[in-house]
Design an enzyme around this catalytic site. Sequence first.
Site, short mmCIF file in Angstrom:
data_model
loop_
_atom_site.label_atom_id
_atom_site.label_comp_id
_atom_site.label_asym_id
_atom_site.label_seq_id
_atom_site.Cartn_x
_atom_site.Cartn_y
_atom_site.Cartn_z
N ILE A 167 78.01 40.93 66.91
CA ILE A 167 79.32 41.22 67.51
C ILE A 167 80.33 40.12 67.19
O ILE A 167 81.52 40.39 67.00
CB ILE A 167 79.20 41.45 69.03
CG1 ILE A 167 80.47 42.12 69.58
CG2 ILE A 167 78.94 40.14 69.77
CD1 ILE A 167 80.67 43.52 69.09
N SER A 205 75.59 28.05 67.24
CA SER A 205 74.49 28.91 66.83
C SER A 205 73.20 28.10 66.91
O SER A 205 73.00 27.16 66.14
CB SER A 205 74.70 29.41 65.40
OG SER A 205 73.60 30.20 64.98
N LYS A 247 81.26 41.48 77.08
CA LYS A 247 80.62 42.32 78.10
C LYS A 247 79.12 42.41 77.83
O LYS A 247 78.69 42.30 76.67
CB LYS A 247 81.26 43.71 78.12
CG LYS A 247 81.11 44.50 76.82
CD LYS A 247 79.78 45.21 76.73
CE LYS A 247 79.46 45.65 75.34
NZ LYS A 247 78.08 46.12 75.19
N ASP A 300 73.67 48.36 77.87
CA ASP A 300 74.53 47.46 77.08
C ASP A 300 75.66 48.25 76.43
O ASP A 300 76.83 47.88 76.58
CB ASP A 300 73.71 46.72 76.03
CG ASP A 300 74.56 45.76 75.22
OD1 ASP A 300 74.89 44.67 75.72
OD2 ASP A 300 74.91 46.12 74.07
#
Length: 316
Positions: free
Chosen positions: A14, A36, A91, A169
């Site tokens: 994403i 990361s 989200k 999700d």
Amino acid sequence: MTLPTLGLVGLGKIARDQHIPAIAATGLFDLAAVVSPDGAATDGAPTFRSQAEMLAALPGLDAVALCTPPAVRHGLTVEALRAGKHVLIEKPPAATLSELHDLVAEAQAAGRTLFTAWHSRFNPAVEETRARLADADIRGVAITWKEDVRRWHPGQDWIFAAGGFGVFDPGINALSILTAILPAPVFVRAAELHVPANRDTPIAATLEMAAAPTGAPGSRIGRVTADFDFLQQGEQSWSIAIDTADGRLDLTHGGTRLTVDGVPALAEPDTEYQRIYRHFHRLIADGTSDVDARPLSLVADACLVGRWRSTAAFDW
């Protein structure tokens, strides 16, 4: 003019597909760093192994955007707020409602912006639908949200682990639209949750919802259903059909297209993440926050009142 600096925490699909392109397209933030844990990198910004490492190295950073799995978002958000950073959260904003309520208090104490970015709301067709439903007699709403987990979350075991939300999700995107467009709240009355025998979270779910029978203006809402599936093959389905006394509205393609009685009313390219970053920039400039717990509440309520069913094991 100097742009506010932003650190992107989490460099998964994403972040690469949506956040980084939107940050570049809007030109409102300087992407100063990425985090990361596995050391993955992106062009033009240094990579850190942890948010704590990034905050220590870049104490002047203005904001962070969290794109991690939900289970770790509470701790990371608290860490960032206490370091004086504004925070945008992908989200769902937290693993539990109590965590989200705590984050509101943390943001207020820190005097920083907290933005729960329900991205599917940031489409013009969603706002147009909300306006059309403001005084409507809504006779029924049917959500169909079906996609292929292997296509959108390949090999991401966290999504089926406890706290990963499973089919909720993507399903919570539909619920974020639902709570934005309806003129009165709805409540989960029943649910069926199908959990693979070797996983912790649902791979499919159906919800029955209804508004409180108050009879007040704006609360005329009939039966509301949701059908979520994470094993959809072929065409992916992200649609909400709304029947009203004056006709039918279909909000499709994840909220980017609206048809009224079969006639196209609004269709725009998917630029919701650009709108998210514009909204985040305005919130910071205004010194305000934007937090909405309603979509997460509906998921939590479905888990509380739902019937849990074991289904076939799932493997990638």
